[in-house]
Design a protein around this motif. Structure first.
Motif, short mmCIF file in Angstrom:
data_model
loop_
_atom_site.label_atom_id
_atom_site.label_comp_id
_atom_site.label_asym_id
_atom_site.label_seq_id
_atom_site.Cartn_x
_atom_site.Cartn_y
_atom_site.Cartn_z
N VAL A 84 -35.42 26.82 3.44
CA VAL A 84 -34.36 25.80 3.36
C VAL A 84 -33.06 26.44 2.90
O VAL A 84 -31.98 26.18 3.47
CB VAL A 84 -34.78 24.67 2.39
CG1 VAL A 84 -33.61 23.73 2.13
CG2 VAL A 84 -35.96 23.89 2.97
N MET A 85 -33.13 27.28 1.87
CA MET A 85 -31.91 27.91 1.35
C MET A 85 -31.30 28.86 2.38
O MET A 85 -30.08 28.93 2.54
CB MET A 85 -32.23 28.67 0.07
CG MET A 85 -32.72 27.80 -1.08
SD MET A 85 -31.55 26.47 -1.52
CE MET A 85 -32.61 25.04 -1.38
N ALA A 86 -32.14 29.60 3.10
CA ALA A 86 -31.63 30.50 4.14
C ALA A 86 -30.91 29.70 5.22
O ALA A 86 -29.87 30.13 5.75
CB ALA A 86 -32.77 31.30 4.74
N GLY A 87 -31.47 28.53 5.55
CA GLY A 87 -30.84 27.68 6.55
C GLY A 87 -29.45 27.24 6.14
O GLY A 87 -28.52 27.21 6.97
N VAL B 173 -26.56 24.54 -4.24
CA VAL B 173 -26.13 25.72 -3.49
C VAL B 173 -24.87 25.42 -2.68
O VAL B 173 -23.92 26.22 -2.65
CB VAL B 173 -27.27 26.22 -2.57
CG1 VAL B 173 -26.74 27.22 -1.55
CG2 VAL B 173 -28.38 26.84 -3.40
N ILE B 174 -24.86 24.27 -2.03
CA ILE B 174 -23.68 23.88 -1.25
C ILE B 174 -22.45 23.78 -2.15
O ILE B 174 -21.35 24.23 -1.80
CB ILE B 174 -23.94 22.55 -0.52
CG1 ILE B 174 -25.00 22.75 0.57
CG2 ILE B 174 -22.65 22.00 0.08
CD1 ILE B 174 -25.50 21.46 1.20
N GLY C 85 -29.21 34.20 -7.05
CA GLY C 85 -29.59 33.06 -7.87
C GLY C 85 -30.78 32.31 -7.29
O GLY C 85 -31.66 31.85 -8.04
N ILE C 86 -30.83 32.19 -5.96
CA ILE C 86 -31.97 31.54 -5.29
C ILE C 86 -33.25 32.34 -5.55
O ILE C 86 -34.30 31.77 -5.89
CB ILE C 86 -31.69 31.42 -3.78
CG1 ILE C 86 -30.58 30.39 -3.52
CG2 ILE C 86 -32.96 31.05 -3.01
CD1 ILE C 86 -30.02 30.43 -2.12
#
Length: 260
Positions: A135-138, A172-173, A188-189
Motif C-alpha cells: 500500500v505504501m509503495a503504491g 504518509v500523504i 520511516g515506513i
C-alpha cells in the motif's frame, strides 16, 4: 527420489523441487497467488526445468494461505512448520525466524535441531505485513522492491506513528505534502513495520541467530530497522522468499519416511 513443496500465498506462488531431501533441483516463483492460475504455472515451470513428469515426483506438499486450494497436493502443512523447516535447512544456526507475509507476521522459535518450540503471530491487522508495504509503495509510485534501496538513502527518517494502515496512508500523504524527502518517508515506513514486528518478536523471546524469511527479507530497509529494534544482527538467505516452499518439500521427504 523427488519431492515438491508449493507455497501458495496471497500474491505469489512458489515451488521447490528436492532430490533425496538435500539437493534443490528446481525452483519457481510466479507473481500470482490464491484464486489464480499462479500455483499451476509455478508447478508447470518446475516440470519444464526438471524434465520430470508429475508421476516421477513421489510426494507433493502444499503450504501457505491457499494450501487447501491446490488439487495436486498429497498433503498440507502450516506455514509455521514450513518456514521452520525451510529456514533450518538454509540457516542451521537460526533460533528465531521472522516471517513477514502478505497477510500476517509470524515469529517462530526453533530448538537446536531446528524443531519449532513456540511461535506468536499477528493476523489481525495489515500493519506490520507485506500488504502494508504494498500500500505504501503504491502511494509513492514505487515498486515494493525499490523500498529498501531508497530507505538506505535516508538522512532523517520521518516518524510514521499510526497503527492502522488507513491512517498511516493519510500520514504518509501528509508528510509528502509537507515536503518530506521520499527517502526519509520510505525509511520511516520500514521502521514502522520493523517496530511492530520487533514487538511481536519480543513477546516470543528473541534468541540468536535471528533470521528473516519470506519476500520482505529482501527489503534492506526493513532488515536493518529490525536489527536496530531488536539490538541483534538479523541475517537472511537469498532463498528467503522460497523458504516456505522449501520447507514443504522437506516435509514431503519426511512423509516418505526419510530423515532430514
Amino acid at each position: 527420489m523427488f519431492t515438491l513443496g508449493i507455497d501458495i500465498g496471497s500474491t505469489t506462488s512458489k515451488c521447490v523441487l528436492l532430490k533425496d531431501g538435500t539437493h534443490i533441483v528446481a525452483q519457481a516463483l510466479v507473481d500470482a497467488g490464491i484464486g489464480t492460475e499462479g500455483p499451476e504455472e509455478a508447478f508447470q515451470s518446475i516440470l519444464a526445468q526438471s524434465g520430470l513428469s508429475p508421476e516421477e515426483i513421489t510426494r507433493k506438499t502444499a503450504t501457505g494461505y491457499g494450501r487447501t486450494r491446490w488439487q495436486g497436493a498429497d498433503n498440507e502443512i502450516s506455514e509455521l512448520t514450513a518456514h521452520a523447516l525451510g529456514c533450518h535447512f538454509l540457516i542451521p544456526e537460526a533460533r528465531t525466524v521472522i516471517d513477514i507475509g502478505g497477510q500476517d507476521a509470524k515469529v517462530i522459535s526453533l530448538d537446536e535441531k531446528g524443531r519449532m518450540s513456540g511461535f506468536v503471530m499477528n493476523d489481525k491487522c495489515a500493519a506490520g505485513t507485506g500488504r502494508f508495504l504494498e500500500v505504501m509503495a503504491g502511494i509513492l509510485k514505487l515498486e515494493v522492491d525499490q523500498l529498501g534501496d531508497l530507505a538506505a538513502q535516508s538522512v532523517q527518517p520521518v516518524n510514521i506513528s499510526s497503527t492502522c494502515t488507513v491512517f498511516a496512508e493519510s500520514e504518509v500523504i501528509s508528510q509528502l505534502a509537507n515536503g518530506a524527502d521520499r527517502a526519509d518517508v520510505v525509511a520511516g515506513i520500514c521502521q514502522s513495520v520493523a517496530g511492530r514486528v520487533a514487538a511481536l518478536a519480543k513477546r516470543a523471546g528473541v534468541r540468536q541467530q535471528v533470521c528473516m524469511s519470506g519476500g520482505v527479507a529482501r527489503n534492506r530497509g526493513v532488515r536493518e530497522a529490525l536489527s536496530q529494534a531488536l539490538e541483534v544482527p538479523v541475517v537472511w538467505s537469498p532463498m528467503a522468499q522460497m523458504a516456505g516452499a522449501l520447507g514443504a518439500a522437506l516435509h514431503a521427504w519426511q512423509k516418505c519416511g526419510k530423515p532430514t
